[in-house]
Design a protein around this motif. Structure first.
Motif, PDB file in Angstrom:
ATOM      1  N   MET A  73     -18.506  23.424 -35.913  1.00  0.00           N
ATOM      2  CA  MET A  73     -17.860  22.848 -34.746  1.00  0.00           C
ATOM      3  C   MET A  73     -16.380  22.619 -35.058  1.00  0.00           C
ATOM      4  O   MET A  73     -16.029  22.191 -36.151  1.00  0.00           O
ATOM      5  N   ASN A  74     -15.557  22.898 -34.087  1.00  0.00           N
ATOM      6  CA  ASN A  74     -14.111  22.772 -34.249  1.00  0.00           C
ATOM      7  C   ASN A  74     -13.614  21.431 -33.729  1.00  0.00           C
ATOM      8  O   ASN A  74     -14.228  20.815 -32.857  1.00  0.00           O
ATOM      9  N   TRP A  75     -12.461  21.020 -34.263  1.00  0.00           N
ATOM     10  CA  TRP A  75     -11.747  19.867 -33.720  1.00  0.00           C
ATOM     11  C   TRP A  75     -10.747  20.394 -32.697  1.00  0.00           C
ATOM     12  O   TRP A  75      -9.979  21.313 -32.981  1.00  0.00           O
ATOM     13  N   TYR A  76     -10.772  19.819 -31.503  1.00  0.00           N
ATOM     14  CA  TYR A  76      -9.828  20.166 -30.441  1.00  0.00           C
ATOM     15  C   TYR A  76      -8.988  18.932 -30.117  1.00  0.00           C
ATOM     16  O   TYR A  76      -9.359  17.811 -30.439  1.00  0.00           O
ATOM     17  N   VAL A  77      -7.876  19.155 -29.449  1.00  0.00           N
ATOM     18  CA  VAL A  77      -6.994  18.057 -29.055  1.00  0.00           C
ATOM     19  C   VAL A  77      -7.094  17.883 -27.543  1.00  0.00           C
ATOM     20  O   VAL A  77      -6.837  18.814 -26.786  1.00  0.00           O
TER      21      VAL A  77
ATOM     22  N   ASN B 293       0.698   9.694 -29.198  1.00  0.00           N
ATOM     23  CA  ASN B 293       0.623   9.276 -27.799  1.00  0.00           C
ATOM     24  C   ASN B 293      -0.092  10.334 -26.955  1.00  0.00           C
ATOM     25  O   ASN B 293       0.237  11.516 -27.024  1.00  0.00           O
ATOM     26  N   SER B 294      -1.067   9.894 -26.172  1.00  0.00           N
ATOM     27  CA  SER B 294      -1.818  10.709 -25.210  1.00  0.00           C
ATOM     28  C   SER B 294      -2.695  11.783 -25.843  1.00  0.00           C
ATOM     29  O   SER B 294      -3.116  12.706 -25.154  1.00  0.00           O
ATOM     30  N   TYR B 295      -3.000  11.692 -27.150  1.00  0.00           N
ATOM     31  CA  TYR B 295      -3.867  12.675 -27.803  1.00  0.00           C
ATOM     32  C   TYR B 295      -5.075  12.005 -28.425  1.00  0.00           C
ATOM     33  O   TYR B 295      -4.965  10.951 -29.046  1.00  0.00           O
ATOM     34  N   VAL B 296      -6.236  12.642 -28.267  1.00  0.00           N
ATOM     35  CA  VAL B 296      -7.467  12.252 -28.947  1.00  0.00           C
ATOM     36  C   VAL B 296      -8.082  13.539 -29.488  1.00  0.00           C
ATOM     37  O   VAL B 296      -8.124  14.554 -28.792  1.00  0.00           O
ATOM     38  N   PHE B 297      -8.535  13.502 -30.735  1.00  0.00           N
ATOM     39  CA  PHE B 297      -9.177  14.661 -31.346  1.00  0.00           C
ATOM     40  C   PHE B 297     -10.674  14.592 -31.070  1.00  0.00           C
ATOM     41  O   PHE B 297     -11.280  13.538 -31.243  1.00  0.00           O
TER      42      PHE B 297
ATOM     43  N   GLU C 196      -9.462  19.812 -42.705  1.00  0.00           N
ATOM     44  CA  GLU C 196      -8.573  19.293 -43.751  1.00  0.00           C
ATOM     45  C   GLU C 196      -7.443  18.454 -43.157  1.00  0.00           C
ATOM     46  O   GLU C 196      -7.021  17.464 -43.741  1.00  0.00           O
ATOM     47  N   GLU C 197      -6.942  18.870 -41.999  1.00  0.00           N
ATOM     48  CA  GLU C 197      -5.849  18.132 -41.364  1.00  0.00           C
ATOM     49  C   GLU C 197      -6.328  16.778 -40.844  1.00  0.00           C
ATOM     50  O   GLU C 197      -5.629  15.777 -40.993  1.00  0.00           O
ATOM     51  N   ILE C 198      -7.532  16.747 -40.260  1.00  0.00           N
ATOM     52  CA  ILE C 198      -8.095  15.481 -39.787  1.00  0.00           C
ATOM     53  C   ILE C 198      -8.338  14.556 -40.979  1.00  0.00           C
ATOM     54  O   ILE C 198      -7.993  13.373 -40.943  1.00  0.00           O
ATOM     55  N   ASN C 199      -8.918  15.108 -42.051  1.00  0.00           N
ATOM     56  CA  ASN C 199      -9.164  14.298 -43.252  1.00  0.00           C
ATOM     57  C   ASN C 199      -7.869  13.806 -43.876  1.00  0.00           C
ATOM     58  O   ASN C 199      -7.802  12.691 -44.383  1.00  0.00           O
ATOM     59  N   SER C 200      -6.830  14.623 -43.819  1.00  0.00           N
ATOM     60  CA  SER C 200      -5.526  14.219 -44.346  1.00  0.00           C
ATOM     61  C   SER C 200      -4.950  13.050 -43.553  1.00  0.00           C
ATOM     62  O   SER C 200      -4.387  12.103 -44.133  1.00  0.00           O
ATOM     63  N   ILE C 201      -5.094  13.084 -42.240  1.00  0.00           N
ATOM     64  CA  ILE C 201      -4.621  11.977 -41.397  1.00  0.00           C
ATOM     65  C   ILE C 201      -5.392  10.710 -41.736  1.00  0.00           C
ATOM     66  O   ILE C 201      -4.815   9.642 -41.925  1.00  0.00           O
ATOM     67  N   LYS C 202      -6.723  10.836 -41.840  1.00  0.00           N
ATOM     68  CA  LYS C 202      -7.556   9.674 -42.160  1.00  0.00           C
ATOM     69  C   LYS C 202      -7.189   9.081 -43.512  1.00  0.00           C
ATOM     70  O   LYS C 202      -7.056   7.863 -43.657  1.00  0.00           O
ATOM     71  N   THR C 203      -7.005   9.945 -44.509  1.00  0.00           N
ATOM     72  CA  THR C 203      -6.669   9.483 -45.858  1.00  0.00           C
ATOM     73  C   THR C 203      -5.303   8.816 -45.892  1.00  0.00           C
ATOM     74  O   THR C 203      -5.140   7.751 -46.487  1.00  0.00           O
ATOM     75  N   SER C 204      -4.324   9.416 -45.250  1.00  0.00           N
ATOM     76  CA  SER C 204      -2.971   8.852 -45.301  1.00  0.00           C
ATOM     77  C   SER C 204      -2.887   7.518 -44.561  1.00  0.00           C
ATOM     78  O   SER C 204      -2.113   6.647 -44.947  1.00  0.00           O
TER      79      SER C 204
END
Length: 154
Positions: free
Chosen positions: A1-5, A51-55, A88-96
């Protein structure tokens, strides 16, 4: 499954994320704490990083299910297709965002006239001025080398 914005109505990010979770859609709305000041007080408030984005993470065939939630406007598109964000990008955001030494975060887009430092490629560590921004490329002026660089992105 993919992450979409998913693009939401302004200031509806947290509400949309809650409603999506209620209908069983996995979503992520990165939040940060900011100090807001009113005329009579200061207060720490939790605000969305983007602003105005949900993954949202779902199968391609289930993408229309997000439109059951009020506040969802549309998907974010990139080059004619729904934008896909890698795990990886979602995990990077969560980690940071969990890092204890972060005091202030802001997200801005690259604008004409901005001074940037190129971080990778043949021109890494060169300072540049953004001359043009389009849907498919950036034009940068490298003053130290006396040239103009056109960077296409995929």
């Amino acid at each position: 499954m993919n992450w979409y914005v998913v693009y939401t109505k302004p200031k509806w990010e947290k509400k949309v994320a809650d409603k999506l979770n209620q209908i069983g859609v996995e979503c992520y709305c990165p939040l940060i704490i900011q100090m807001k000041q009113w005329s009579d007080r200061k207060k720490k408030v939790e605000v969305p990083l983007f602003n105005s984005y949900v993954f949202v993470q779902l199968a391609d065939i289930d993408r229309n299910s997000v439109f059951q939630v009020s506040g969802v406007v549309r998907y974010l598109f990139w080059l004619g297709k729904p934008a896909i964000v890698r795990d990886e990008e979602i995990n990077s955001i969560k980690t940071s965002l969990k890092a204890p030494n972060i005091s202030d975060i802001s997200v801005t887009s690259i604008q004409v006239g901005d001074r940037i430092k190129i971080e990778a490629g043949a021109f890494s560590n060169q300072d540049a001025i953004v001359q043009e921004v389009s849907n498919t490329y950036y034009t940068l002026v490298l003053e130290s080398l006396g040239c103009v660089l056109k960077i296409k992105y995929k």
